[in-house]
Design a protein around this motif. Sequence first.
Motif, mmCIF file in Angstrom:
data_model
loop_
_atom_site.group_PDB
_atom_site.id
_atom_site.type_symbol
_atom_site.label_atom_id
_atom_site.label_comp_id
_atom_site.label_asym_id
_atom_site.label_seq_id
_atom_site.Cartn_x
_atom_site.Cartn_y
_atom_site.Cartn_z
ATOM 1 N N ARG A 147 0.868 -1.176 0.000
ATOM 2 C CA ARG A 147 0.000 0.000 0.000
ATOM 3 C C ARG A 147 0.906 1.226 0.000
ATOM 4 O O ARG A 147 1.779 1.342 0.849
ATOM 5 N N VAL A 148 0.700 2.138 -0.970
ATOM 6 C CA VAL A 148 1.668 3.213 -1.197
ATOM 7 C C VAL A 148 0.994 4.588 -1.100
ATOM 8 O O VAL A 148 -0.055 4.826 -1.694
ATOM 9 N N LEU A 149 1.648 5.464 -0.345
ATOM 10 C CA LEU A 149 1.287 6.875 -0.271
ATOM 11 C C LEU A 149 2.492 7.675 -0.739
ATOM 12 O O LEU A 149 3.620 7.399 -0.333
ATOM 13 N N VAL A 150 2.269 8.641 -1.617
ATOM 14 C CA VAL A 150 3.342 9.523 -2.084
ATOM 15 C C VAL A 150 3.121 10.900 -1.471
ATOM 16 O O VAL A 150 2.001 11.410 -1.484
ATOM 17 N N GLU A 151 4.187 11.477 -0.914
ATOM 18 C CA GLU A 151 4.082 12.830 -0.358
ATOM 19 C C GLU A 151 5.117 13.740 -1.003
ATOM 20 O O GLU A 151 6.303 13.415 -1.065
ATOM 21 N N PHE A 152 4.666 14.910 -1.464
ATOM 22 C CA PHE A 152 5.555 15.981 -1.899
ATOM 23 C C PHE A 152 5.708 16.935 -0.715
ATOM 24 O O PHE A 152 4.711 17.427 -0.172
ATOM 25 N N THR A 153 6.953 17.215 -0.330
ATOM 26 C CA THR A 153 7.180 17.933 0.912
ATOM 27 C C THR A 153 8.241 19.009 0.770
ATOM 28 O O THR A 153 9.093 18.949 -0.128
ATOM 29 N N ASP A 154 8.207 19.977 1.688
ATOM 30 C CA ASP A 154 9.179 21.075 1.755
ATOM 31 C C ASP A 154 9.423 21.370 3.230
ATOM 32 O O ASP A 154 8.473 21.513 4.003
ATOM 33 N N TYR A 155 10.689 21.500 3.624
ATOM 34 C CA TYR A 155 11.021 21.643 5.045
ATOM 35 C C TYR A 155 10.702 23.019 5.615
ATOM 36 O O TYR A 155 10.711 23.194 6.835
ATOM 37 N N ASN A 156 10.415 23.998 4.763
ATOM 38 C CA ASN A 156 10.002 25.306 5.265
ATOM 39 C C ASN A 156 8.492 25.507 5.176
ATOM 40 O O ASN A 156 8.006 26.627 5.381
ATOM 41 N N CYS A 157 7.782 24.437 4.892
ATOM 42 C CA CYS A 157 6.326 24.511 4.763
ATOM 43 C C CYS A 157 5.676 24.142 6.102
ATOM 44 O O CYS A 157 5.803 22.998 6.559
ATOM 45 N N PRO A 158 4.977 25.065 6.743
ATOM 46 C CA PRO A 158 4.371 24.746 8.049
ATOM 47 C C PRO A 158 3.292 23.673 7.949
ATOM 48 O O PRO A 158 3.074 22.920 8.903
ATOM 49 N N TYR A 159 2.629 23.578 6.801
ATOM 50 C CA TYR A 159 1.600 22.556 6.636
ATOM 51 C C TYR A 159 2.221 21.166 6.466
ATOM 52 O O TYR A 159 1.633 20.159 6.868
ATOM 53 N N CYS A 160 3.412 21.123 5.877
ATOM 54 C CA CYS A 160 4.138 19.854 5.804
ATOM 55 C C CYS A 160 4.551 19.400 7.204
ATOM 56 O O CYS A 160 4.449 18.221 7.552
ATOM 57 N N GLU A 194 18.771 23.242 0.163
ATOM 58 C CA GLU A 194 19.879 22.590 0.864
ATOM 59 C C GLU A 194 19.368 21.459 1.747
ATOM 60 O O GLU A 194 19.953 20.360 1.783
ATOM 61 N N ALA A 195 18.254 21.706 2.439
ATOM 62 C CA ALA A 195 17.684 20.664 3.294
ATOM 63 C C ALA A 195 17.152 19.503 2.461
ATOM 64 O O ALA A 195 17.301 18.326 2.836
ATOM 65 N N ALA A 196 16.520 19.801 1.331
ATOM 66 C CA ALA A 196 16.003 18.739 0.464
ATOM 67 C C ALA A 196 17.140 17.868 -0.051
ATOM 68 O O ALA A 196 17.030 16.635 -0.102
ATOM 69 N N ARG A 197 18.226 18.509 -0.442
ATOM 70 C CA ARG A 197 19.378 17.743 -0.929
ATOM 71 C C ARG A 197 19.969 16.866 0.177
ATOM 72 O O ARG A 197 20.316 15.703 -0.051
ATOM 73 N N MET A 198 20.053 17.405 1.380
ATOM 74 C CA MET A 198 20.602 16.620 2.485
ATOM 75 C C MET A 198 19.675 15.462 2.837
ATOM 76 O O MET A 198 20.145 14.370 3.214
ATOM 77 N N ALA A 199 18.365 15.672 2.705
ATOM 78 C CA ALA A 199 17.421 14.576 2.972
ATOM 79 C C ALA A 199 17.645 13.417 2.003
ATOM 80 O O ALA A 199 17.632 12.242 2.400
ATOM 81 N N LEU A 200 17.847 13.736 0.736
ATOM 82 C CA LEU A 200 18.087 12.673 -0.252
ATOM 83 C C LEU A 200 19.443 12.006 -0.009
ATOM 84 O O LEU A 200 19.577 10.783 -0.180
ATOM 85 N N ALA A 201 20.420 12.793 0.409
ATOM 86 C CA ALA A 201 21.712 12.209 0.776
ATOM 87 C C ALA A 201 21.552 11.273 1.976
ATOM 88 O O ALA A 201 22.174 10.206 2.037
ATOM 89 N N ALA A 202 20.706 11.664 2.917
ATOM 90 C CA ALA A 202 20.433 10.785 4.064
ATOM 91 C C ALA A 202 19.779 9.496 3.604
ATOM 92 O O ALA A 202 20.052 8.413 4.156
ATOM 93 N N GLY A 203 18.907 9.585 2.596
ATOM 94 C CA GLY A 203 18.290 8.379 2.054
ATOM 95 C C GLY A 203 19.322 7.390 1.549
ATOM 96 O O GLY A 203 19.179 6.174 1.727
ATOM 97 N N LYS A 204 20.365 7.889 0.934
ATOM 98 C CA LYS A 204 21.418 7.002 0.423
ATOM 99 C C LYS A 204 22.158 6.289 1.546
ATOM 100 O O LYS A 204 22.784 5.250 1.325
ATOM 101 N N GLN A 205 22.080 6.841 2.750
ATOM 102 C CA GLN A 205 22.704 6.196 3.904
ATOM 103 C C GLN A 205 21.695 5.411 4.738
ATOM 104 O O GLN A 205 22.008 4.941 5.833
#
Length: 229
Positions: free
Chosen positions: A86-99, A131-142
């Motif tokens: 069962r899959v949910l996809v989320e588009f997110t931004d770290y400066n978005c208060p609703y996220c 910068e935060a989005a890029r670091m999040a994806l880098a964290a995914g690789k780890q």
Amino acid sequence: MKSNTGNIWLTALVALAFGFLGAALWSYAGLADNRTRAYLLDNPSILQDVAQALQEEQARERLAGVEDEIYDPFPGAVIGNPQGSRVLVEFTDYNCPYCEASLADVQELVADDPDLKVVMREWPIFEGSEEAARMALAAGKQGKYRAFHEAMFRRSPTTPENVAAAAREAGLDIERARRDAASDSVSLELARNLAFAQELGFSGTPAWVAGDTPIGGAVGVERLREALR
């Protein structure tokens, strides 16, 4: 066949609604039964319901053009069960208060459903978010996407100092993470996510794909649960 049937019903509803509207307009000129006008006055939500159904059907049609790719996550950018059916996809931004507010909804859904896979799409649309989005994806690789994701929301806004602190809190290899964050694969992922969002007609974050339904906004856990059902 399912899509054709849905289109047939939707077309019928639109025809019915605008048939009522057309008849109502003629009634103002004295050429139609006043009962039609009375019906519309008593049921003003009918056109809103039909318009919403039309928008949802159009969104599903747009999703059909990208669904083979949108459910395929960037390496490690998953919350919940990576093998979940069962899959949910989320588009997110770290400066978005609703996220940030929606984070608790995702945590609840994952806690309640061990078969849920949440595919995270980093879409940095607010100033200073990339910068935060890029670091999040880098964290995914780890294998530490979720740890960074939650730490970053606790430390918003996304100043360089807060991004670095979230990376340390998540236990990242910092030097490797910085290299990965600047890599072509991460740049390509951000470009793909922007293209997905535009294709689906999203105008902001958070945005979701639950089942076969694209959903915009912080809609709450029950709405997401219903769509996943």
